[in-house]
Scaffold this motif. Structure first.
Motif, PDB file in Angstrom:
ATOM      1  N   ALA A 278       0.847  -1.197   0.000  1.00 14.54           N
ATOM      2  CA  ALA A 278       0.000   0.000   0.000  1.00 14.54           C
ATOM      3  C   ALA A 278       0.878   1.242   0.000  1.00 14.54           C
ATOM      4  CB  ALA A 278      -0.915   0.010   1.226  1.00 14.54           C
ATOM      5  N   VAL A 279       0.547   2.172  -0.885  1.00 16.13           N
ATOM      6  CA  VAL A 279       1.332   3.401  -1.035  1.00 16.13           C
ATOM      7  C   VAL A 279       0.385   4.585  -1.207  1.00 16.13           C
ATOM      8  CG1 VAL A 279       3.125   4.578  -2.353  1.00 16.13           C
ATOM      9  CG2 VAL A 279       3.181   2.085  -2.162  1.00 16.13           C
ATOM     10  N   GLY A 280       0.655   5.663  -0.483  1.00 17.40           N
ATOM     11  CA  GLY A 280      -0.141   6.873  -0.634  1.00 17.40           C
ATOM     12  C   GLY A 280      -1.040   7.125   0.561  1.00 17.40           C
ATOM     13  N   ALA A 281      -0.870   8.270   1.228  1.00 15.84           N
ATOM     14  CA  ALA A 281      -1.620   8.560   2.459  1.00 15.84           C
ATOM     15  C   ALA A 281      -3.125   8.606   2.233  1.00 15.84           C
ATOM     16  CB  ALA A 281      -1.137   9.886   3.052  1.00 15.84           C
ATOM     17  N   GLN A 282      -3.564   8.775   0.981  1.00 16.03           N
ATOM     18  CA  GLN A 282      -5.010   8.792   0.685  1.00 16.03           C
ATOM     19  C   GLN A 282      -5.657   7.434   0.928  1.00 16.03           C
ATOM     20  OE1 GLN A 282      -2.613   8.917  -1.561  1.00 16.03           O
ATOM     21  NE2 GLN A 282      -3.068   7.612  -3.308  1.00 16.03           N
ATOM     22  N   VAL A 287      -6.600   0.983   4.103  1.00 11.88           N
ATOM     23  CA  VAL A 287      -5.587   0.135   4.723  1.00 11.88           C
ATOM     24  C   VAL A 287      -5.989  -0.237   6.141  1.00 11.88           C
ATOM     25  CG1 VAL A 287      -3.205   0.053   5.559  1.00 11.88           C
ATOM     26  CG2 VAL A 287      -3.699   0.990   3.298  1.00 11.88           C
ATOM     27  N   LEU A 288      -6.490   0.725   6.903  1.00  8.70           N
ATOM     28  CA  LEU A 288      -6.914   0.431   8.273  1.00  8.70           C
ATOM     29  C   LEU A 288      -8.036  -0.606   8.278  1.00  8.70           C
ATOM     30  CD1 LEU A 288      -6.758   0.863  11.281  1.00  8.70           C
ATOM     31  CD2 LEU A 288      -8.241   2.870  11.040  1.00  8.70           C
ATOM     32  N   GLY A 289      -9.011  -0.470   7.376  1.00 14.66           N
ATOM     33  CA  GLY A 289     -10.084  -1.457   7.301  1.00 14.66           C
ATOM     34  C   GLY A 289      -9.559  -2.845   6.988  1.00 14.66           C
ATOM     35  N   VAL A 309      -2.154   5.726   9.134  1.00  8.77           N
ATOM     36  CA  VAL A 309      -2.967   4.578   9.558  1.00  8.77           C
ATOM     37  C   VAL A 309      -2.976   4.453  11.073  1.00  8.77           C
ATOM     38  CG1 VAL A 309      -3.095   2.051   9.545  1.00  8.77           C
ATOM     39  CG2 VAL A 309      -2.718   3.288   7.402  1.00  8.77           C
ATOM     40  N   LEU A 310      -1.810   4.562  11.695  1.00  9.12           N
ATOM     41  CA  LEU A 310      -1.726   4.465  13.151  1.00  9.12           C
ATOM     42  C   LEU A 310      -2.490   5.594  13.826  1.00  9.12           C
ATOM     43  CD1 LEU A 310       2.008   3.402  13.564  1.00  9.12           C
ATOM     44  CD2 LEU A 310      -0.011   2.012  14.065  1.00  9.12           C
TER      45      LEU A 310
END
Length: 320
Positions: A278-282, A287-289, A309-310
């Motif tokens: 996974a790449v990109g803060a958007q 990612v969290l899900g 994410v954290l």
């Protein structure tokens, strides 16, 4: 290119990169001009005879990696720092890190499942030759479309197949169809059913996550009308192999999910080695899900996204 010219290019490249000779010195040795030496070095790079990559030292991300691994029960986390603030370079760096590790997770006589999308399209550029015995590569979720827009699924499966020197099988169907009954009929077709049966033997899966955005690959493939996608966006944070999930990793809509042509999400969750990139803060919510849902065992991620994410996990856990 004739053999003499090819040999000259290789000699020049070896003298410059391996013997550390200057371009003027090489020109004198080969009786050619310095500008010709420079041109031959460029050809060597363009033709792939020479590869140059900046490899940063391993540092600084250990705390982030440890925090992500412990919080989401991951076997391994690799966090890549954002060195220069360039999205393309960051994607490349994360893809290279995953590609270098892939041989550890792909054994002989195994089934490897791969998804598709922009991130996987980048990853396959860096796949090493693994030379495994009797490895079967399968497409985990459908990806064909009536639109000219391409998912890249065929090229991704082919690239993995070539890397392991095995066999490859596509899932020649749309990712999502109009109605559950249509999906069921498609998946009963012998060609599709045989690939889905192989998925039950899958030991390693390689995939990314899709986030909710107008530039989503699923949206651009024409799987939804704008109104449909807006309705999905109100409930979902993203998708894992075309299965839309919420922030807890649950399927947002069973009816929508029944329209997916591909390996069921619960089957993906059972795969021994689930490698997620996974790449990109958007993509923080998607990612969290996926992490909360237990859809990854090994994670390759960039540092800004890891921090996002954290932070989101702490924020949403506190407000729950």
């Amino acid at each position: 290119m004739d053999q003499n010219k090819e040999n000259l290019i290789l000699r020049v490249a070896k003298m410059y990169y391996e013997m550390k000779m200057g371009q003027q010195e090489i020109g004198e040795k080969e009786n050619i001009s310095k500008s010709t030496v420079s041109r031959l070095l460029k050809i060597a790079m363009d033709e792939g005879y020479v590869e140059v990559r900046v490899k940063p030292p391993v540092f600084s991300a250990a705390d982030l990696e440890s925090e992500l691994s412990s919080r989401f029960a991951l076997r391994k986390t690799v966090v890549i720092p954002d060195m220069i603030g360039d999205a393309g370079v960051l994607l490349r760096d994360v893809a290279v890190a995953m590609a270098e590790d892939l041989p550890k997770y792909i054994g002989d006589h195994s089934v490897l499942g791969v998804a598709w999308g922009r991130t996987l399209n980048s990853l396959v550029q860096f796949l090493p030759k693994m030379r495994r015995e009797n490895v079967i590569v399968i497409q985990l979720n459908g990806g064909s479309s009536r639109a000219l827009y391409e998912s890249g699924a065929t090229e991704i499966v082919r690239a993995f197949k070539n890397a392991v020197e095995g066999d490859g099988y596509l899932l020649p169907a749309p990712a999502i169809v109009d109605e559950p009954r249509i999906a069921q009929v498609i998946m009963e077709d012998s060609q599709i059913a045989s690939v889905l049966e192989l998925a039950k033997r899958c030991e390693t899966a390689v995939f990314s996550v899709g986030h909710i955005a107008q530039e989503s690959v699923l949206y651009e493939l024409g799987c939804f009308t704008p109104l449909e996608y807006q309705a999905i966006a109100r409930r979902a944070v993203g998708d894992v192999c075309s299965h839309f999930i919420d922030l807890e990793g649950n399927i947002v809509d069973p009816v929508l999910d029944a329209r997916v042509v591909g390996t069921p999400l619960e089957q993906i969750k059972k795969i021994k080695n689930k490698l997620m990139i996974a790449v990109g803060a958007q993509k923080e919510r998607a990612v969290l899900g996926a992490l909360r849902g237990g859809f990854a065992d090994v994670l390759y991620i960039d540092e800004p996204l890891a921090k996002a994410v954290l932070a989101l996990d702490e924020k949403t856990a506190a407000s729950a």
